[in-house]
Design an enzyme around this catalytic site. Structure first.
Site, PDB file in Angstrom:
ATOM      1  N   ARG A  80     -18.308  10.041 -14.865  1.00  0.00           N
ATOM      2  CA  ARG A  80     -18.577   8.927 -15.772  1.00  0.00           C
ATOM      3  C   ARG A  80     -19.552   7.957 -15.104  1.00  0.00           C
ATOM      4  O   ARG A  80     -19.370   7.583 -13.948  1.00  0.00           O
ATOM      5  CB  ARG A  80     -17.275   8.196 -16.111  1.00  0.00           C
ATOM      6  N   ASP A 140      -8.892   2.095 -23.885  1.00  0.00           N
ATOM      7  CA  ASP A 140      -9.754   1.093 -24.509  1.00  0.00           C
ATOM      8  C   ASP A 140      -9.745   1.217 -26.024  1.00  0.00           C
ATOM      9  O   ASP A 140      -9.740   0.207 -26.726  1.00  0.00           O
ATOM     10  CB  ASP A 140     -11.184   1.206 -23.960  1.00  0.00           C
ATOM     11  N   HIS A 169       0.821  -1.205   0.000  1.00  0.00           N
ATOM     12  CA  HIS A 169       0.000   0.000   0.000  1.00  0.00           C
ATOM     13  C   HIS A 169       0.858   1.258   0.000  1.00  0.00           C
ATOM     14  O   HIS A 169       0.563   2.233  -0.674  1.00  0.00           O
ATOM     15  CB  HIS A 169      -0.923   0.008   1.221  1.00  0.00           C
ATOM     16  N   ARG A 188      -5.417  -4.792 -23.089  1.00  0.00           N
ATOM     17  CA  ARG A 188      -4.608  -3.789 -22.402  1.00  0.00           C
ATOM     18  C   ARG A 188      -3.935  -4.332 -21.143  1.00  0.00           C
ATOM     19  O   ARG A 188      -2.998  -3.733 -20.631  1.00  0.00           O
ATOM     20  CB  ARG A 188      -5.453  -2.552 -22.069  1.00  0.00           C
TER      21      ARG A 188
END
Ligand code: PEP
Ligand code: MG
Length: 687
Positions: free
Chosen positions: A453, A571, A310, A581
């Protein structure tokens, strides 16, 4: 088995087994059930409400989880848990186990011939000019004296003052740490880590182990430390590097609660060190990075730790050059020793010769000066050298990042990845929960545009609360807006939440993975319906992401139903080149500068021009200094980039004219390959 108990056997189809995030998701779902829930695997049976215990099962891809549920509603809980496990618990469903994980080297593991053993060897001294290597976690260059951070392994009092007193002390220390973690929305991108830590501090298996120690006469700090240490050790020996690196989280949690018990409160983090420090520690823990701003720490060096810890992920978000797994040589670097760091190569020179050090320091000073100048300049709106306006926005995925982005010069947010906001959830976020997140980010942006989005589920982004059927080709199946339209309840709630963000006009709606005009029309119809129900009269902009070749080719038709376009080059590239990808076998060729992709971007810009729609790029190419001028030359007028890249991209664009960018784009379109495009000289554009 009685009527109120149920037992299921469910296969685990995720590459890394139950690591922290899926374990948290499963435990949270189990906690919603009142009765006991246990999971057996690999000869162990554990409490399924405990993240720590689930991680400790050491599960792998293909293991069968025997889930046992007792009490009212056992069967319904069984169905929920089975769906969750089968849908991957937030991880992609895999076909095979993850490749053999490479564990970070520890000093004991290093072969004597390749590297001297540190314990026996003296500290490096002036004149050494020693090159030390580790593993690169975040690339970059730095030079300066090292600040050693000694981990405060306090002398813990072993014996307690009576079980009741110690239990109460532990409970109040845990509560204080949970409160601090809950309030840590402080502008750093730490929130997902803080949420994971909160779950661990509240973990029933850890609490049970600590309370057993207290009952045996130990102090709260001793008992808690032992409980965490045992778990950390179990995790550290696991073959999966992701699991092994979670041991750091356990040590972090142990330290935070113990600091609270000792009355010292939180240990001062890296933010309290002088600006420009190069920090060397056995391990930097995620909580030490709380409140850290980009550019404050010059570099991080860790004796242990791994590149996917992390702390390393947080360092990457802040752009801090970081080397991990240095091993025992780290012990030989004295506090204050001068070092030159090439973090990309994972190497550092300790006590370099004076001339090399002086040269490195001036390189660092020049870099810092350039960055500061760029940051200061980035506060202004971005114009090309000839006055053409290009907007530079930021891509965001968490609350807190809006503040960081504005301080780097963001003129708005061009892509809020809403699915990232609710990653660790087992249940769908409600309209109110979504509104709270969106409004927080809108407030952080202070009135600048916020392009939200719609949930982009499927493909590489499974969402546990939207279980999707297993597909042979998830990237070509239910993805993006196709999911939203197929399961409209969540879409309705999301649209309503976006429509309620204040002030009106700030938030805009962006539709992911559009392939056809009808998809945008369907979203528009929902937006109109929900606006009516909310009594909102102010219009809201609705735009499409251009991520499929079909959308690029039909941009002129889409322009009639969209207010704006934003090209998702990540994309668009994979679909144009037919290269996954995320597949390392083709990774080096998945390049948005392939002339085929650039051709589709040109078509998008031409299609948009017919209805004067703006064309943005929010995929990774926008953050690439080689690609940005070409995109502008192709007709893109807004770039939405990683926050840390804003000053550099703005600084670069301000030196170029539109004519130069267009000439460069023409050459790029005619190139044979992405590699050739990368060799084009911006300066030669006018030649
Ligand atoms: C893209 O595809 O370029 C994009 C911005 O969307 P994501 O990376 O979230 O799929
Ligand atoms: Mg995308």
């Amino acid at each position: 088995m009685d009527n109120n108990a149920t037992e299921l056997l469910v296969p685990l189809k995720i590459a890394h087994g139950l690591h922290a995030r899926p374990a948290a998701m499963l435990a949270n779902a189990a906690k919603a059930h009142k009765g006991a829930v246990t999971i057996s695997c690999n000869g162990k049976t554990v409490n399924a409400k405990s993240v720590v215990a689930l991680m400790g099962l050491g599960t792998h891809f293909g293991d069968n989880l025997a889930i046992h549920i007792e009490g009212d509603g056992a069967e319904a809980t069984g169905d929920t848990l089975m769906d969750l496990v089968l849908s991957g618990l937030g991880d992609p469903i895999a076909d095979a186990p993850a490749p053999e994980a490479e564990l970070p080297e520890k000093k004991e593991d290093k072969p004597a011939e390749s590297k001297p053993q540190g314990d026996a060897l003296p500290a490096f001294a002036p004149g050494a000019d020693a090159v030390v290597t580790g593993r690169s976690a975040v690339g970059g260059f730095a030079a300066g004296p090292v600040t050693r951070r000694v981990s405060a392994t306090a002398d813990l009092k072993k014996d307690g003052d009576g079980a009741e007193t110690e239990r109460a002390r532990l409970a109040s220390a845990r509560a204080a740490v949970i409160a601090r973690l809950t309030n840590s929305a402080d502008g750093s991108p730490l929130n997902p880590v803080a949420a994971a830590h909160r779950d661990i501090v509240d973990d029933p298996a850890l609490i049970e182990a600590a309370e057993a120690g207290i009952a045996a006469g130990r102090s709260a700090e001793w008992a808690w430390n032992e409980a965490c240490r045992e778990q950390a050790e179990a995790l550290a020996t696991m073959a999966d590097a992701r699991m092994a690196e979670r041991a750091a989280d356990m040590r972090d949690i142990a330290g935070q609660v113990i600091a609270e018990l000792s009355g010292k409160g939180a240990t001062p983090g890296l933010a309290a060190l002088p600006a420009g420090s190069i920090v060397l520690a056995d391990e930097i823990l995620p909580s030490e990075m709380l409140g850290l701003s980009a550019g404050h720490i010059a570099a991080i060096l860790m004796r242990d730790g791994g590149p996917t810890s992390h702390a390393a992920i947080l360092a990457a978000g802040l752009g801090i050059p970081t080397i991990v797994a240095i091993g025992s040589d780290a012990d030989r670097i004295p506090d204050g020793a001068p070092v030159i760091i090439d973090a990309k190569a994972g190497s550092l020179t300790v006590y370099p010769d004076d001339a090399a050090f002086a040269e490195a320091l001036s390189k660092v000073a020049a870099q810092a000066e350039k960055r500061e100048t760029l940051r200061a300049a980035a506060k202004r709106d971005c114009y090309l050298a000839d006055g053409a306006r290009i907007e530079v926005f930021a891509n965001l995925g968490h609350s807190g990042e809006g503040t960081l982005a504005v301080s780097e010069g963001a003129e708005g947010c061009g892509l809020l990845r809403t699915e990232f906001l609710f990653l660790d959830r087992a249940t769908a976020p409600s309209e109110e929960e979504q509104l709270a997140e969106y409004q927080t980010i809108a407030d952080e942006l202070g009135g600048k545009p916020l392009i939200i989005r719609l949930f982009d589920a499927g493909g590489d982004k499974p969402m546990p609360y939207l279980p999707l059927p297993a597909e042979d080709n998830p990237f070509l199946g239910l993805r993006g807006i196709r999911v939203g339209l197929a399961k409209p309840e969540l879409l309705h709630a999301q649209i309503r939440a976006i429509l309620r963000v204040k002030p009106y006009g700030v938030a805009r709606i962006m539709v992911p993975m559009v392939a056809s005009v009808s998809e945008v029309e369907a979203v528009r119809a929902l937006v109109e319906e929900e606006s009516r129900k909310l009594g909102r009269e102010a219009p809201i902009e609705v735009g499409a992401m251009i991520e499929t070749p079909a959308a690029a080719v039909t941009a002129a038709q889409l322009a009639r139903v969209c207010d704006f376009f934003s090209i998702g080059t990540n994309d668009l590239t994979q679909y144009t080149l037919a290269m996954d990808r995320g597949n390392p076998a083709v990774a080096k060729d998945v390049d948005a500068l392939h002339p085929g992709v650039l051709g589709l971007i040109r078509m998008t810009a031409e299609g948009a021009a017919s209805d004067r729609r703006t064309v943005a790029v929010c995929g990774g190419a926008a953050s690439d200094p080689v690609a940005a001028p070409i995109l502008v030359g192709l007709g893109v007028t807004e770039l939405s980039v990683a926050p840390a890249m804003i000053p550099e991209i703005k600084g670069l664009l301000e030196t170029l004219t539109l004519e130069q960018c267009r000439a460069l784009a023409e050459k790029a379109l005619k190139a044979d390959s992405a590699a050739q495009v990368r060799t084009l000289d911006k300066g030669s554009a006018t030649a």
